[in-house]
Design an enzyme around this catalytic site. Structure first.
Site, PDB file in Angstrom:
ATOM      1  N   HIS A  33      58.252 -71.922  31.247  1.00 42.79           N
ATOM      2  CA  HIS A  33      58.909 -71.549  29.879  1.00 42.79           C
ATOM      3  C   HIS A  33      57.620 -71.317  29.066  1.00 42.79           C
ATOM      4  CE1 HIS A  33      62.100 -71.449  26.720  1.00 42.79           C
ATOM      5  NE2 HIS A  33      61.182 -70.711  26.294  1.00 42.79           N
ATOM      6  N   GLU A  57      55.560 -66.741  23.352  1.00 39.39           N
ATOM      7  CA  GLU A  57      55.154 -68.033  23.666  1.00 39.39           C
ATOM      8  C   GLU A  57      53.673 -68.455  22.994  1.00 39.39           C
ATOM      9  OE1 GLU A  57      56.719 -70.751  25.157  1.00 39.39           O
ATOM     10  OE2 GLU A  57      58.467 -69.253  24.804  1.00 39.39           O
ATOM     11  N   HIS A  73      53.771 -71.258  20.089  1.00 37.84           N
ATOM     12  CA  HIS A  73      53.469 -72.291  20.637  1.00 37.84           C
ATOM     13  C   HIS A  73      51.921 -72.529  20.846  1.00 37.84           C
ATOM     14  CE1 HIS A  73      57.635 -73.731  21.129  1.00 37.84           C
ATOM     15  NE2 HIS A  73      57.844 -72.750  21.718  1.00 37.84           N
TER      16      HIS A  73
END
Length: 227
Positions: free
Chosen positions: A42, A89, A93
């Site tokens: 993930h 992502e 992040h």
């Protein structure tokens, strides 16, 4: 940035729709690709910050050499040929993780995540200790205990909690590291939640920390026999 969490994810939708367990509110993941019958990536999430640099756009050409590994181990579970999940992502992040010199480029970030994933081999560990898709429920303490005993750190395990049901569905597992990429205990709040709509376009449900007292269902994928 004091710590990071490597997060692995199950392709839940196909399993839920093909199993004998009936959800009160069925997940809308009709197109989840059944070939992903293993724990996939993930992301790698720093403990502080999200979307730290909106001007630092994802560029797939910078990670061309990583793409074969990315497509297998870090796929978009709904649209495997798409790079949108990686873009999401990175922007959410990766731009924050990039404050660390060891992660300060897209290639360093995605390459390090793949390295950690293969080093941990969580999918292999789960299978080694017979935590596999099954119509028989597991206890939460058994799953957590296997991971804790093997890695010597406490993970964060999240489930889906269908309303009105006396079972929870295994969803994703976080393994944590300190800033030097040494394994560390994961910290979490019982109120931690993650909406699936944010990254898998699954409406009306979310992951949250699994309940210790509730049986855990690890659903078989469509077309795959339970063990």
């Amino acid at each position: 940035m004091k710590s990071l969490a490597l997060v692995v994810l199950l392709c839940l939708g196909c399993g839920l729709m093909s199993s004998s367990f009936v959800l009160a509110s069925p997940l809308q993941m009709e197109h989840c690709d059944p070939k992903f019958d293993y724990w996939t990536l993930h992301g790698l999430w720093p403990d502080k910050g999200q979307e730290c640099n909106s001007s630092w756009h994802f560029n797939v050409t910078l990670i061309q050499d990583l793409l074969p590994d990315m497509q297998k181990w870090w796929p978009d579970l709904i649209t495997p040929a798409s790079s949108e999940f990686w873009q999401y992502e990175w922007q959410k992040h990766g731009t924050c993780a990039a404050k660390a010199e060891s992660l300060n480029s897209q290639h360093k970030y995605f390459g390090k995540v793949l390295e950690l994933y293969h080093t941990l081999d969580l999918d292999g560990v789960m299978k080694k200790f017979n935590i596999v898709p099954s119509e028989t429920y597991y206890t939460f303490d058994h799953i957590e205990g296997i991971i804790l005993n093997f890695y010597s750190v406490k993970p964060k395990i999240q489930c889906i909690h269908p309303k009105g049901e006396k079972v929870q569905i295994l969803g994703q597992i976080e393994i944590c590291f300190n800033s030097d990429f040494q394994l560390a205990n994961c910290e979490h709040s019982e109120t931690d939640t993650l909406r699936l709509i944010d990254f898998l376009n699954v409406k009306g449900t979310e992951f949250s920390v699994c309940d210790h007292a509730t049986p855990v269902y690890y659903p078989p994928l469509k077309g795959k026999p339970s063990m």
